[in-house]
Motif scaffolding. Sequence first.
Motif, PDB file in Angstrom:
ATOM      1  N   ALA A 150      34.330  80.145 -62.236  1.00  0.00           N
ATOM      2  CA  ALA A 150      34.119  78.959 -63.071  1.00  0.00           C
ATOM      3  C   ALA A 150      34.326  77.685 -62.262  1.00  0.00           C
ATOM      4  CB  ALA A 150      35.067  78.993 -64.269  1.00  0.00           C
ATOM      5  N   ARG A 151      35.354  77.665 -61.431  1.00  0.00           N
ATOM      6  CA  ARG A 151      35.621  76.476 -60.622  1.00  0.00           C
ATOM      7  C   ARG A 151      34.503  76.239 -59.610  1.00  0.00           C
ATOM      8  NH1 ARG A 151      42.183  76.631 -59.416  1.00  0.00           N
ATOM      9  NH2 ARG A 151      42.805  75.910 -61.492  1.00  0.00           N
ATOM     10  N   ALA A 152      33.953  77.319 -59.067  1.00  0.00           N
ATOM     11  CA  ALA A 152      32.844  77.181 -58.112  1.00  0.00           C
ATOM     12  C   ALA A 152      31.635  76.534 -58.776  1.00  0.00           C
ATOM     13  CB  ALA A 152      32.473  78.554 -57.554  1.00  0.00           C
ATOM     14  N   LYS A 153      31.397  76.853 -60.044  1.00  0.00           N
ATOM     15  CA  LYS A 153      30.282  76.247 -60.768  1.00  0.00           C
ATOM     16  C   LYS A 153      30.545  74.765 -61.031  1.00  0.00           C
ATOM     17  CE  LYS A 153      28.626  80.400 -63.130  1.00  0.00           C
ATOM     18  NZ  LYS A 153      28.380  81.061 -64.440  1.00  0.00           N
ATOM     19  N   ILE A 154      31.766  74.443 -61.414  1.00  0.00           N
ATOM     20  CA  ILE A 154      32.093  73.056 -61.757  1.00  0.00           C
ATOM     21  C   ILE A 154      32.031  72.150 -60.536  1.00  0.00           C
ATOM     22  CG2 ILE A 154      33.993  71.575 -62.543  1.00  0.00           C
ATOM     23  CD1 ILE A 154      34.715  73.819 -64.497  1.00  0.00           C
ATOM     24  N   ILE A 155      32.354  72.700 -59.362  1.00  0.00           N
ATOM     25  CA  ILE A 155      32.296  71.917 -58.126  1.00  0.00           C
ATOM     26  C   ILE A 155      30.887  71.380 -57.882  1.00  0.00           C
ATOM     27  CG2 ILE A 155      32.404  72.125 -55.600  1.00  0.00           C
ATOM     28  CD1 ILE A 155      34.839  73.924 -55.975  1.00  0.00           C
ATOM     29  N   CYS A 156      29.887  72.110 -58.381  1.00  0.00           N
ATOM     30  CA  CYS A 156      28.494  71.707 -58.175  1.00  0.00           C
ATOM     31  C   CYS A 156      28.080  70.519 -59.048  1.00  0.00           C
ATOM     32  CB  CYS A 156      27.564  72.893 -58.460  1.00  0.00           C
ATOM     33  SG  CYS A 156      27.783  74.278 -57.314  1.00  0.00           S
ATOM     34  N   LEU A 157      28.907  70.162 -60.009  1.00  0.00           N
ATOM     35  CA  LEU A 157      28.573  69.046 -60.897  1.00  0.00           C
ATOM     36  C   LEU A 157      28.838  67.712 -60.215  1.00  0.00           C
ATOM     37  CD1 LEU A 157      30.217  70.296 -64.230  1.00  0.00           C
ATOM     38  CD2 LEU A 157      27.827  70.585 -63.505  1.00  0.00           C
ATOM     39  N   THR A 158      28.091  66.689 -60.611  1.00  0.00           N
ATOM     40  CA  THR A 158      28.414  65.335 -60.165  1.00  0.00           C
ATOM     41  C   THR A 158      29.659  64.872 -60.922  1.00  0.00           C
ATOM     42  OG1 THR A 158      27.090  64.256 -61.878  1.00  0.00           O
ATOM     43  CG2 THR A 158      25.956  64.885 -59.836  1.00  0.00           C
TER      44      THR A 158
END
Length: 218
Positions: A150-158
Amino acid sequence: MHPQAGLDNQHPTSSKDCPNVFLIDDHAAVRDSLDCLLRLNGYSVQQFSSAEAFLEIERYLKSGVVLADLRLPKMNGLEMIEQIVSRRSDLHTIVLTAHGDVDAAVSALRLGAKDFIHKPYEQDELMGAISRQFEELACMQNRAKNQAEARAKIICLTSREREVAERLSDGLSNKEIAQDLNISVRTVEMHRARTMERLGVRNLAQLVAIMIRAGEAA
């Protein structure tokens, strides 16, 4: 120091995937008896005759269950448990106690031991206790994996997309988010759509689930 230093006894096992039990008791006959029982039940076993011998190589050991007598020479079981808990959340300790050691067993639980078994113990009782701890370890490891994903996905957000996602997970509406961030509702809707696309989710519930998992303690 070499990872095998301090190891009292280790037999080869048929599979590297066998769950690990670390057996700590100063009586060789007790260790050998438990060793045989545990191996017959599919566990990989490493024996230690003292808390010091175990702690000497603890940092090299894989996740598993520690099965320890509370009455150990020099450093006792309570002192050992305190050190294990402070360093390793992936080692769950079950203590073996005499019937007169109830207070010590309760102290062990307060320090972070997961269970205690009175001696003489029933085999089914002991195996059940060990099995439960491996189930808990599996759940803990699965939570950690989900959190990392989940954290890896959120890192991709602006940064703006993350702000919108955080407010959506807090239950704010698009209009409330727009007012909070001083942007238009249309802009919120745009960021919301992009955020859901980046996270690979189809609805708000899935977005919130990812945000919650990312913030969970492992």
